[in-house]
Structure formats: structure tokens, C-alpha cells
Design a protein around this motif. Sequence first.
Motif, short mmCIF file in Angstrom:
data_model
loop_
_atom_site.label_atom_id
_atom_site.label_comp_id
_atom_site.label_asym_id
_atom_site.label_seq_id
_atom_site.Cartn_x
_atom_site.Cartn_y
_atom_site.Cartn_z
N ARG A 114 4.31 7.50 14.20
CA ARG A 114 5.15 6.49 13.56
C ARG A 114 5.41 5.36 14.54
O ARG A 114 5.24 5.52 15.76
CB ARG A 114 6.47 7.10 13.09
CG ARG A 114 7.37 7.61 14.22
CD ARG A 114 8.53 8.40 13.68
NE ARG A 114 9.41 8.89 14.76
CZ ARG A 114 10.36 9.81 14.58
NH1 ARG A 114 10.53 10.34 13.39
NH2 ARG A 114 11.11 10.18 15.59
N ASP A 116 0.81 13.42 13.71
CA ASP A 116 1.87 12.75 12.96
C ASP A 116 2.45 11.67 13.86
O ASP A 116 3.06 11.97 14.90
CB ASP A 116 2.97 13.73 12.56
CG ASP A 116 2.47 14.80 11.59
OD1 ASP A 116 1.35 14.66 11.08
OD2 ASP A 116 3.22 15.76 11.35
N GLU A 160 6.91 9.80 9.45
CA GLU A 160 5.66 9.56 10.15
C GLU A 160 4.47 9.57 9.20
O GLU A 160 4.56 10.00 8.05
CB GLU A 160 5.46 10.60 11.24
CG GLU A 160 5.53 12.04 10.78
CD GLU A 160 6.96 12.57 10.70
OE1 GLU A 160 7.10 13.74 10.29
OE2 GLU A 160 7.92 11.84 11.02
#
Length: 698
Positions: free
Chosen positions: A549, A547, A556
Motif C-alpha cells: 500500500r 500485500d 492494501e
Amino acid sequence: MSRFTLGIDVGGTFTDLVAFNTESGEQVIDKASSTPADPSIGVLNGLESLAAKLSLSRSELLEQTRLIVHGTTVTTNAVLTGRGAKTGLLTTAGFRDILQMRRGVRSKEHLFNNKYVAPAPLVERDLRIGLRERTDAAGLLLKPVEDGELEAAARLFREEGVEAVAICFMHAHANPANEEAAAARLRELLPDVFVTHSAEVSPMVRLYNRVSTTVMNAYVGPVLQTYIDRLLGALREQGFRSGELLIMQSNGGITSPDNVATIPATTVLSGPAGGPVAGSAFARAYGREEAIVIDMGGTSFEASIIRGGEVTIRKEGEINRNHLALPMADIHSIGSGGGSIAWIDDGGLLRVGPQSAGARPGPACYGRGGKLPTCSDADLVLGYLDGDYFLGGEMRLDVELAERAIREHIAEPLGLSVEEAAYGIYTISNLNMTGGIKEITVQNGHDPREFPMVVAGGAAPVHAAMMARELGMTEMIIPKYSSVLCAVGMLASDLRHDYVKSFQHSWRHIELPLIEAMLRASRHEGWQALGQEGVTVSKREVIVGIDMRYSGQHYEVTIEFDEALLLAGDKAPIEELFHQEHERLYGFDLRHHELEVVNLRLSCRGKQAVFELPRSEQAAAGEQPQPRGSRRMYDPALRQSVETPIYDGETMKAGTQLQGPCIVELITTTIIVPTGFELAYGNHGSFIMRDVEKGERV
């Protein structure tokens, strides 16, 4: 001699079954009415009917069965109906109301709904207890759990008749020591109570997500365990003594009852998850790696997407507006099925669903006491269904009861004829379902016109053509086993174990060997679980997920890749996967922006699928099916009633094709081919329908 493998999917209206003879390759399907009060009764009834089709008794069938893969809606229904276990919650002092506060009174989906009322929490406030323990965000244990507080909590739970306890402390994802100590002690104090804690269910950042997921796990735990014990006991008693039972999970994989007993919340989408798995197999057989899979049953409608030949998985979702942070097949579900009730709202507009007549009393045409008109009643009145051939003639539908229900509740109040009202019900049902498809496609950056539609569910082939036209889709794949596709999916599924670990770091400052080390324990656990389930090393695979971002973002994006990419040690290909996925989802990327890692994921999968796609008998040169009769049908493309030929879908051969309008009847479903559509029977047990007014001819 164990020669059969069975797939069983318990739905709200029907229980679907498929038997696969591993020696001869024979495949037999069947449907039986579900028994919501005790689903195991419907399973046993279905097994008896299925055995009869194989010229066996139920005991003989079970004695010769090696494996049963079962999808159940028991946990789903417990949450939807509020009939889960009486649950208590232990959390950090000062945070007991986080379950009810959620992310605010209204989620972003209901931000502008001034009439929105949040659902009641799964744990009553007086059973939510705060303990004076503390761990900081870095995982440093500041204050251990006090035994006196645990004893007091156990005493209260015992007095209140609590059946399950969820434990979720602040920052337990960074250090689960307090949770593990509290869980161990509670299991000593309350040996008959189901106890679960967040570190074993969902060890990730975001407190509400962990609390809600852990509470749901506790809420459905005793319900699922009771059901599995009852079902397995009944199966053993009937002759299934040496066979193995596996349970379908929400993530599209299967596992043993012992594994789901620990985290029962992994089964909340157990039944519907089989549909996209089977849909993917049928789509691949015709060279399609991307597809939209729809499933219209008696109670609900589900839509999902296949990408790259794989079921799309989301990392979290909601069940009855309760958050669940566990991997699940990305399925959008609405209350629109054959049993959906038609009604007129306060503004005088016709609506269909989400209320359903269910299995009992069912639609008015079932003759079981139902008085309200449903989608199935409309289909019967419009001539799409044959009242004397429903389920191959095993169940008779009464058209007069259907007409009476539509006349009294819809046609006369709206000043319409019965046929006009029935067509209105049919059309609104289609619009409800196409809206559901748009939620899973357009809202996620997909154009439905670029996908074929794989049609599943007993009711779906009646509606598929006009739904596809509404969406601009030109190709539909309708498996012969459409009505039991979820049960087929049980046999087409692989074993799967998913793990997640919170790991918040700047991408620039970490190396891939550190990530591999963080996932090593989970990999070992999953590898061992597959070994215990009998999966050889050559049939195991490990998929890594991260995950990620851009720095400064709040949510995310999850990317997945083979373990080999992680072991290669090069970060650039992983970064590129993230940028590409972010651009697909949001239309842009920030390639020179700093990246952050939030969670690490690992999926251990073992090849277990035993279902083989059927091979169709090839038609001779020039051979075409002949109609076995005709009846009046309201052609939805022409919007008028026409005399329509009827064909026997059970006897059609590969290479044959039909022009609309026509009706193709099978034992467990009916395919409506309106004017402007063509239908061909393919080589792998599926009908291919195309809209020839908008696409190329078959």
C-alpha cells in the motif's frame, strides 16, 4: 487396472459427476439428486447411476478408478445453517468480545441500513475465555500462558460438550509461542476435541480477521472430518481401495484430505471454485484469456472473472457475514437458481429468491410435494423445458402443477395471466443474476461488455441469452458439459498450497533477499507437500505475492509474480506491478509516494489436471442439423409465444449453426436461442452463441 478419474461436485439440489477414461479418452457425465441430510448418500447414488452409463456396477467402477477429485458444500452449509461444531474460544484477557464486536456493529456494506442485525457469533459468550497471557506487537513474549488457566478452560469445555476450540492471542502473528503452547496442552487435556490456533490458519495482522477465521476453522473442522471419514469409508467398502481422494479448495486448487483436515476452512467455497477453473479451460480453447464465468444451479448463482487465463483470487471474504481471511476464488454468490421461490412482498411487488425449494421438496413441477412457484416452474410453463425430457427423460416434470403454483401464488394476486406471471418470474430472475455479475465486474473496474460469458449450470443456458443482452455482452460460450462444469473443474484443477506471513516494513528499507529468506520455510513446506502428492519437480511452480500500500493507506493491494522475479533482486518491476494494479482498481497511482509492505504470500502449485477438452466431430460440407420437432415457446426477445423448432444438441457437429428462435436440448440442460441470436457448435465441445443484433455474426 485403474483407468478412470472422477470429478464429483455436491450441490444443494444436484450432485454432478464426470468420469474420464484415461485410456480411451471417453468422457461421461451424470447428475443425481443431492441428499442434504447426508451428502455421501447422494454421492454413492450418483456413482451407481454413472457406472450404469459405463455398463459397470458401482463396485466395478470404483475398483477401476485411480483418482476422485471431490468438491463439497459441507463446510459452507455448516456455516449457512448454523450447524457447525459447538466451539470454544481462547483469547487474550480483555478481548473475548472482539468476535462479536467485529469491525463495529455494522460493516461498511450495511452502514446506512438502520434495520441491520449482525449475525450471531459462532461461539457463545460464555465459551469465550480470556487468558492472562501477552505478547507485544514486536513479538516479545511478555507473559506466558499459565497451565492452571488452561486446565480450568479445558474443564469448562468438557462440561459444556465443546467439540472444537479456537485459540487466537494478541500479536500471535509476530510470535506464536503462546498459541502453540496452549494448543499443545489443550490437545493433551482434550484429546477428542478439534483444536486450532491462528498462527497455523491465518498468521496476519488485524485481530478480528484472525479471530473470525480461526473460529470458523474450528467451527467446521469436526463437520468436515466426519464427512470425509464417512465418505472415504463408504468408497473403500464399495471397492475404491487403492485409489486416491483429493479435495477441492476454495482457492481453485486441490489437495489431500489430510491437508484440509488441518485447515478445513479452506473448503468453504470448495464446490463453486471448480466452475471458474473449467470455464478458464473452455475459454482458452477459443482463444479467450479473459471471461466472465456464471453458474446457475438449483439453489444459487455464482459469477467470477478469468483474467490472463487464471482464476481471480481474493485474499479474504465473508461467509454468511462471517469474515474469512484465507485465499479463495473471487466468486460472487446469490440465492438465485432453478429452485428459487417466487413471492410477492408487502408492497405488492414480485420477488424471486433467495429462498429455495432445494432438492426436497423441490419446485412444484417435481411432484415431490412442493407447492410454491419457482424459477424452474416458470421455465417449464414458458416452454423452455420439456417435461418429458428433463435429465434425458429420467425425471418427469408436471406442467399442471407448475401452472397451479404460479396461478395461485403469483398470477391471481397480481391480476396476471399464468404466462405473464411466469415471464415476470423469468425476467426478475435474470435481473437478480445480472446484478450479481455487475457486483463482480463493474464494482471492480471491469466492463462486462469486453468479456465473453462462459455459461455453467443446468439452468443457466435457459437464461444466458437475455442476461447477456441486459449487460451488453455479445458472446456466450456454453460447454456441452455446462450442467456439470464444476465437476469438470475438479479434474482441470492443479494441486495448490497457499501460505501467508505478516511482514510490516517500509518498502524502501528492505531488500528482496530478506523477503526470500522470510518465505523460505513456507516454500520448503509447500515444495515437500507437492512431492508427497506425487508432483514431479518439472511440474511444480512457486508464485510470490506481496500485500502493499501507499504509506498512510488503510487497506492494501495484492500483487503476484513468479518466484524468478524475486530471485532476480530488482525491486523496480515489482513496484511497477503495484502501481499498475492500483491504477486498475482505483483509477490513479502515486508513483513517487512511499510504499509499505504488510503481508508476504506464497503459492506452491503442482500440475495435476487430467481432464482433456473434448474434440467435436466435424460436419461435412453443407451439413446442417435438422429439427426433431417443435413446441410453443415464449420468445423473450419478441415477448410473445411462437412455434419453435427443437434440435438435438447431443448430435450436433462442429461447424453447424442455427438461427434463433430455436431450442437445443441436451440430456442435462437446454439452450434457449431467442430471436436475434445465432448458435454454432465449436471444435472443443462448446456451443458459441452470439447476439447478432448487437455483435458480429457467428
